[in-house]
Design an enzyme around this catalytic site. Structure first.
Site, mmCIF file in Angstrom:
data_model
loop_
_atom_site.group_PDB
_atom_site.id
_atom_site.type_symbol
_atom_site.label_atom_id
_atom_site.label_comp_id
_atom_site.label_asym_id
_atom_site.label_seq_id
_atom_site.Cartn_x
_atom_site.Cartn_y
_atom_site.Cartn_z
ATOM 1 N N HIS A 42 -19.148 -96.046 -73.748
ATOM 2 C CA HIS A 42 -18.265 -96.411 -74.862
ATOM 3 C C HIS A 42 -18.951 -96.022 -76.172
ATOM 4 C CE1 HIS A 42 -21.013 -99.897 -74.841
ATOM 5 N NE2 HIS A 42 -20.704 -100.035 -76.126
ATOM 6 N N ASP A 59 -15.753 -101.834 -79.586
ATOM 7 C CA ASP A 59 -16.233 -100.844 -78.619
ATOM 8 C C ASP A 59 -15.023 -100.059 -78.143
ATOM 9 O OD1 ASP A 59 -18.737 -101.914 -78.950
ATOM 10 O OD2 ASP A 59 -18.732 -103.032 -77.063
ATOM 11 N N HIS A 85 -19.515 -97.618 -79.948
ATOM 12 C CA HIS A 85 -19.435 -98.829 -80.768
ATOM 13 C C HIS A 85 -19.329 -98.436 -82.235
ATOM 14 C CE1 HIS A 85 -20.881 -102.807 -82.375
ATOM 15 N NE2 HIS A 85 -21.373 -102.008 -83.308
ATOM 16 N N HIS A 111 -20.112 -107.905 -83.603
ATOM 17 C CA HIS A 111 -18.981 -108.435 -82.841
ATOM 18 C C HIS A 111 -18.755 -109.917 -83.158
ATOM 19 C CE1 HIS A 111 -18.077 -105.057 -80.129
ATOM 20 N NE2 HIS A 111 -19.377 -104.821 -80.081
ATOM 21 N N HIS A 162 -24.969 -97.370 -74.108
ATOM 22 C CA HIS A 162 -23.743 -96.947 -74.796
ATOM 23 C C HIS A 162 -23.228 -95.595 -74.287
ATOM 24 C CE1 HIS A 162 -24.839 -100.216 -77.471
ATOM 25 N NE2 HIS A 162 -23.670 -100.092 -78.070
ATOM 26 N N ARG A 196 -16.468 -111.463 -80.474
ATOM 27 C CA ARG A 196 -17.062 -112.288 -79.434
ATOM 28 C C ARG A 196 -17.558 -113.591 -80.059
ATOM 29 N NH1 ARG A 196 -21.374 -107.765 -77.715
ATOM 30 N NH2 ARG A 196 -19.970 -106.130 -76.944
#
Length: 259
Positions: A231, A197, A233, A190, A228, A174
């Site tokens: 997902h 993720d 991470h 990220h 979370h 990101r």
């Protein structure tokens, strides 16, 4: 079309020849076996060089429980142990020495054109807010992309450990703007290309979190950790010397027994 297919066939033929020919092939891995990277010598403990570093990138996902494989170009016990686990995972003789069969397996797993493992791509891990690309983070685009490559090889190992069924990346790299947009942590992994993720259809989020402990991930967050539950991470924070986070392990998926 893969350029290494005929090369691997030639090696297999040579290995079927009498002893002298076998010794020749084992001592000298074939040149130009892959369009991405070619190893030209056997590797074992005590050696160093860029070829060792390239090997370490590809076996980093086979670290011991809670461990990492340092990508430093030095073939020490840590690297040898990871090579053994890689070999065992793919049905090879697990001796910790990287020779023709080990390299052939890597070539088989690797996409010639960009060095990524065959089940993951840069497109899956690039800027997650719809813009794509590797710019806008705290590192240069090339450094971020290199981190993403390491992440993908760890994901390939994680995929293998979970039965070689698809893992889906819902968020990878990101940019700072993207991370702010999605409400990510201020110094999220990220931002560095070090994180992914994940979800899967054939295994639970807890299965992913538990297995990731053996695949070189020093950051794991999953079910039971705030935000979370949909997902898992995973990240490589322990290897990141460019962030403001201590180089330590941080696991938290309480519902999975991962803490």
């Amino acid at each position: 079309m893969r350029v290494n297919t005929l090369k691997r066939a030639a090696v297999a033929f040579a290995l079927a020849l009498p002893g002298a020919a076998v010794a020749t092939v084992v001592a000298a891995p074939p040149a130009h076996a892959d369009g991405c990277y070619t190893w030209n010598r056997m590797l074992s403990q005590g050696q160093s060089g860029s070829d060792v570093r390239q090997l370490q990138i590809r076996v980093a996902g086979w670290a011991a429980y809670g461990g990492i494989v340092r990508v430093d170009g030095v073939y020490g016990p840590e690297t040898a142990a990871a090579v053994k686990r890689f070999q065992a995972a793919y049905g090879l003789r697990a001796d910790g020495v990287a020779g023709p069969k080990t390299f052939a397996k890597i070539y088989d797993l690797q996409k010639d054109s960009d060095c990524t493992p065959k089940h993951f791509s840069y497109a899956e891990l690039d800027n997650g807010c719809g813009k794509g690309g590797w710019a806008g983070g705290p590192l240069s685009s090339s450094a971020t992309r290199e981190n993403a490559l390491r992440t993908m090889w760890k994901l390939e190992a994680l995929r293998r450990s979970l039965g070689d069924k698809p893992l889906y990346v819902t968020s990878g790299f990101r940019s700072i703007a993207c991370n702010r947009q999605v409400g990510g942590a201020a110094d999220s992994q990220h931002l560095y290309g070090n994180a992914a993720d994940l979800i899967a259809k054939h295994r639970s989020l807890c299965d992913i979190a538990r297995s990731a402990r053996d695949q070189g991930f020093s950051g794991i967050y999953g079910p039971g950790y705030p935000d979370h539950d949909d997902h898992t991470h995973v990240d490589s924070r322990r290897e990141n010397n460019r962030d403001k986070v201590p180089n330590t392990r941080d696991w938290s998926a309480p519902d999975c027994g991962v803490e």
